[in-house]
Design a protein around this motif. Structure first.
Motif, PDB file in Angstrom:
ATOM      1  N   CYS A 112      -5.963   2.087  18.859  1.00  0.00           N
ATOM      2  CA  CYS A 112      -5.469   1.824  16.956  1.00  0.00           C
ATOM      3  C   CYS A 112      -7.336   2.939  16.333  1.00  0.00           C
ATOM      4  O   CYS A 112      -8.085   2.788  16.559  1.00  0.00           O
ATOM      5  N   ILE A 139      -8.150 -10.011  16.098  1.00  0.00           N
ATOM      6  CA  ILE A 139      -6.580 -10.164  16.105  1.00  0.00           C
ATOM      7  C   ILE A 139      -5.481  -9.605  16.887  1.00  0.00           C
ATOM      8  O   ILE A 139      -4.188  -9.611  17.145  1.00  0.00           O
ATOM      9  N   CYS A 140      -6.095  -8.697  18.043  1.00  0.00           N
ATOM     10  CA  CYS A 140      -5.239  -7.967  19.086  1.00  0.00           C
ATOM     11  C   CYS A 140      -6.469  -7.689  19.853  1.00  0.00           C
ATOM     12  O   CYS A 140      -7.584  -7.764  20.235  1.00  0.00           O
ATOM     13  N   CYS A 370      -1.177  -0.921  16.121  1.00  0.00           N
ATOM     14  CA  CYS A 370      -0.830  -1.345  15.924  1.00  0.00           C
ATOM     15  C   CYS A 370       0.071  -2.336  16.145  1.00  0.00           C
ATOM     16  O   CYS A 370       0.968  -2.878  15.972  1.00  0.00           O
ATOM     17  N   HIS A 372       1.229  -4.930  18.275  1.00  0.00           N
ATOM     18  CA  HIS A 372       1.577  -6.356  18.194  1.00  0.00           C
ATOM     19  C   HIS A 372       2.375  -6.581  16.553  1.00  0.00           C
ATOM     20  O   HIS A 372       3.424  -7.366  16.273  1.00  0.00           O
TER      21      HIS A 372
HETATM   22  S1  SF4 Z   1      -4.444  -6.093  13.863  1.00  0.00           S
HETATM   23 FE1  SF4 Z   1      -3.900  -3.647  14.498  1.00  0.00          FE
HETATM   24  S2  SF4 Z   1      -4.914  -2.535  12.424  1.00  0.00           S
HETATM   25 FE2  SF4 Z   1      -6.095  -3.827  13.225  1.00  0.00          FE
HETATM   26  S3  SF4 Z   1      -7.389  -3.580  14.793  1.00  0.00           S
HETATM   27 FE3  SF4 Z   1      -5.839  -4.376  15.974  1.00  0.00          FE
HETATM   28  S4  SF4 Z   1      -4.490  -3.078  16.262  1.00  0.00           S
HETATM   29 FE4  SF4 Z   1      -5.817  -2.194  14.639  1.00  0.00          FE
END
Ligand code: SF4
Ligand code: SF4
Lengths: 423, 391
Positions: A112, A139-140, A370, A372
């Protein structure tokens, strides 16, 4: 330029840009007062960061959806990592230099870009050096994996906050215990103690803040919808940077009142309003201006962003501040479809949004970094098509303008608007 | 050290051939069909943090869900999951969408990484198996994380009991622990052989054994592996190479990839993959008075860590130990495009390996790659560099 000036150069530039916009808004009698408050909030946030070390304050860098309420309660200066990369892209244009510095570190393009850019910016020394790095898996994988490199680049300690993936009593307890451990870590590293009364006050305001978000969401259901396309980013930023802070409340209250007045007068953000859009994920930062322009040209307005602006119904309890901070993590809109198993509730919410907001079409910004979120493009499309909402998917990068040209994206959007017209 | 004076020898190994036959039949192996003929259920599991013993104790045959064993066009996977998810998850999804995992009675996953969790989400919507379960897997090794994971495993067991309408007794769990620990011990014996200067088994052959281990009952696997170990002792096979290599990174289970490196003279002696050492490395240790579920859950969270875990040094230190134990000259990092956990670790891992003087060849790959074309050129150059360092 001295080393410390170099370290702050990008932040100074963001502050300058915000101040100019604030002054311009103040000078323009037609500009909404909420805009002035928003840009002032931004410039104050970054000024605090810029001056932190001179004032003997402790800076904690942290990833997105991190409970920075705790930092405010401890008088620690927060530095939101992803938002800071966004802001650099939004105000300072293309970020080729920091992205290529990220590549130099060995970070592949599939990671990302806000994270690649951030690591690049730290390695170039153009951001203030944090005294601690805080990061989490909400979140990821990018947020979960970004912390250790930042620690190494800044030679600072760090704390990883482990967010459980699902919800159960045991998982809620685990999160609270993680928050306790983080507070101990911060007390030890910063020498500052948690002020529990202050945290309670912040939680009380945070509770009100979620009410304000919901009220604003309700006002946007009006036809025509009163909220401009660029406003979406402001709604995110206000919680990312200043959760439960007086300046966030002042901005949201003012915005709510302005929107209510517009609704009362039957005024829309664009006139005439022709198409009402659902926005899925986030438009690239460098295209915010384009979205605003197209809105006026085509009479298009984004009325709802299910992934980002739909707060869950729940209350926070100031007498249980830590549990409330943990509960907030479950209330954030992103939790519904971006983190945790994708439940029927998230899909039903899409349908509800389409109906309640009288949506004509949806644009899915498929940010290639991103993973997911993109994994739901097809599923969301299937669900929305069932309720007769066409979906346009645009591949993009949030901060890197070299991936997709403005003309190309403009062309796709125009074609989509024509399709909506034909319907 | 690599001995070059004696040539490689490789006589056929009948039991290895049997393992190969299992893999040829993938995904519907004869052993899976036999288990079903006996009335047994078959569950798919997605990642090494899913405790197999729990399923085994309930009489279920746990099989690992993997993708196509070669690089493929993944039209369905791309359409349903978008191209920016790792090709491992897209490959598994495509197989599922095309009905190739139709025989599964259940699917069990953990919240390990974005690719795996989204694969599970889409599986539930588009493929559907009668039973589905997702475990929250903490990313830490703290006592509190162990408590949480233990509760997750208990919940999984309860969900399974409800689905099957039968209780899983501690006695059955103890038996399953023994069966799986036996497999782990035998695989350790196999790997010990690879520490030799001229190991009797190649890296590609080892991978064939491991692949079969995911696709057949462990009891039978153990019998066969015992036979294979005896054959290896008898035949005196020896594999030589220009440099001793170790492969690390994303999930990879295509022996052709390893074979292509070995064909160029690389001697693959060790690996750090979730389909290899990380799968079998730690046994379940059942302490006096401890419940079997507690022992199982402790093992799975404490096992050789995946790149998802924090701090990453736990993983790096284990890799450094393997490098030392297996006398590794160079490390090949193969990372599937869009495999974010491993991609983020690479700059830090490279630094750690540099500190001990071990060079890294970083390859961006797609799942199922056989390592042809440009990869071969880069491996060739890497081997030359390693040879030059020794001179
Ligand atoms: S949710 Fe998506 S945009 Fe946000 S940090 Fe994670 S990969 Fe990057
Ligand atoms: S660890 Fe990497 S390769 Fe494995 S499923 Fe996750 S993203 Fe894909």
């Amino acid at each position: 330029m001295t080393a410390s000036e170099a370290r702050s150069s990008r932040i100074s530039a963001i502050i300058r840009a915000c101040r100019i916009i604030t002054r311009m808004s103040q000078a323009n009698p037609d500009a909404p007062k909420s805009d002035v408050l928003y840009y002032k909030m931004l410039s104050d946030y970054y000024t605090r960061l810029l001056n932190a070390h001179d004032e003997g304050k402790f800076i904690a860098a942290h990833t997105v959806f991190f409970p920075s309420e705790i930092l405010y309660a401890m008088d620690i200066v927060p530095m939101h990592t992803e938002t800071t990369t966004w802001m650099m892209a939004l105000f300072l244009g293309g970020q080729a230099e920091i992205l290529s510095a990220g590549a130099e570190l060995g970070l592949v393009p599939e990671i990302c870009s806000p994270h690649r850019g951030l690591a690049g910016a730290f390695s170039l020394g153009v951001l203030p050096r944090p005294d601690a790095m805080l990061w989490s898996n909400l979140i990821c994988d990018n947020t979960a994996k970004s912390g250790e490199l930042v620690m190494e680049l800044n030679k600072c300690p760090g704390f990883f906050l482990d967010h459980p993936f699902q919800r159960s009593e045991a998982e809620d307890k685990y999160l609270v215990s993680e928050l306790e451990d983080m507070i101990h870590f911060l007390e030890e590293k910063s020498g500052r103690m948690m002020d529990w009364d202050k945290l309670s006050d912040i939680v009380a305001r945070m509770d009100y803040q979620t009410e304000l978000f919901r009220e604003i969401g309700e006002l946007r259901k009006a036809v025509p919808s009163p909220f401009p396309n660029r406003g979406f980013l402001q709604l995110l930023t206000v919680d990312y940077l200043c959760p439960g802070q007086p300046e966030a409340i002042a901005y949201l209250e003012t915005l709510r009142d302005e929107l209510a007045e517009m609704v009362r007068q039957g005024k829309g953000a664009v006139s005439p309003e022709r198409f009402r859009l659902m926005t899925l994920f986030v438009p690239p930062m460098y295209l915010m201006g384009l979205m605003e322009k197209l809105g006026h040209e085509y009479g298009v307005v984004s009325v709802v962003e299910p992934l980002f602006t739909r707060w869950a119904e729940s209350r926070l309890d100031p007498s249980k501040p830590l549990e409330s901070v943990a509960r907030k993590a479950a209330m954030i809109p992103e939790r519904r479809s971006m983190y945790g198993p994708l439940g029927q509730e998230a899909l039903q919410d899409l349908i509800d949004c389409a109906e309640q907001y009288k949506v004509d079409g949806a644009v899915y910004w498929a940010f290639m970094g991103c993973r997911h979120t993109c994994a739901t493009v097809k599923l969301f499309k299937d669900v929305l098509n069932e309720v007769d909402v066409p979906v346009l998917t645009i591949d993009c990068d949030i901060v890197d303008p070299t991936i997709n040209s403005e003309e190309e994206i403009r062309g796709k959007l125009e074609q989509f608007f024509e399709l909506l017209e034909d319907r | 050290m690599v001995i070059k004076d004696k040539p490689s020898t490789s006589v056929p190994l009948p039991t290895l051939e049997r393992f190969r036959q299992v893999n040829y039949a993938f995904p519907k192996t004869e052993q899976i069909l036999e288990h079903q003929r006996q009335g047994g259920k078959v569950f798919g599991w997605l990642c090494t943090y899913v405790p197999e013993e729990i399923m085994h104790a309930a009489g279920i045959l746990p099989v690992r869900v993997t993708g196509y064993s070669q690089e493929m066009e993944l039209e369905d996977g791309n359409a349903y999951m978008y191209i920016n998810n790792c090709s491992f998850s897209r490959s598994c999804l495509q197989m599922g969408l095309r009905g190739e995992y139709q025989f599964l009675d259940g699917m069990v996953a953990g919240s390990t990484c974005d690719g795996a969790r989204r694969l599970f989400d889409l599986w539930q919507y588009y493929i559907k198996t009668p039973f589905a379960h997702m475990l929250t897997i903490p990313r830490k090794f703290t006592e509190k994380a162990h408590d949480l994971y233990y509760q997750q495993v208990v919940q999984f067991q309860e969900h399974l009991e409800e689905f099957l309408g039968q209780q899983i007794a501690d006695e059955q769990l103890r038996h399953s622990i023994e069966v799986f620990n036996r497999a782990r011990a035998l695989l350790r014996q196999l790997y010990e052989l690879r520490k030799a200067d001229a190991p009797p088994i190649s890296g590609a052959e080892t991978m064939e054994v491991l692949n079969a281990s995911f696709r057949m009952p462990k009891e039978l696997f153990n019998q066969w592996l015992e036979k294979l170990l005896a054959e290896l002792g008898r035949t005196g096979n020896r594999h030589q190479g220009r440099a001793r290599l170790m492969v690390v990174g994303s999930v990879m289970n295509n022996p052709e990839f390893v074979k292509s490196i070995e064909a160029q003279g690389g001697l693959m002696v060790a690996d750090e993959l979730c389909t290899s050492t990380r799968y079998w490395s730690d046994p379940v240790v059942l302490e006096e008075g401890q419940s079997p579920v507690a022992a199982i859950s402790r093992r799975y969270l404490n096992n050789f860590p995946c790149a998802r875990m924090v701090p990453s040094d736990e993983r790096f230190n284990r890799i450094l130990n393997l490098v030392k134990d297996f006398k590794v000259d160079g490390v090949i990092s193969q990372i599937i495009r869009y495999c974010v956990p491993y991609a983020h670790d690479l700059p830090l891992l490279r630094d750690r390996l540099k500190e001990v003087g071990v060079p890294v060849l970083a390859l961006d790959v797609e799942y199922g790659t056989s390592g042809s074309g440009q990869i071969q050129t880069r491996v060739q150059a890497f081997l030359e560099m390693l040879e030059a360092r020794k001179r």
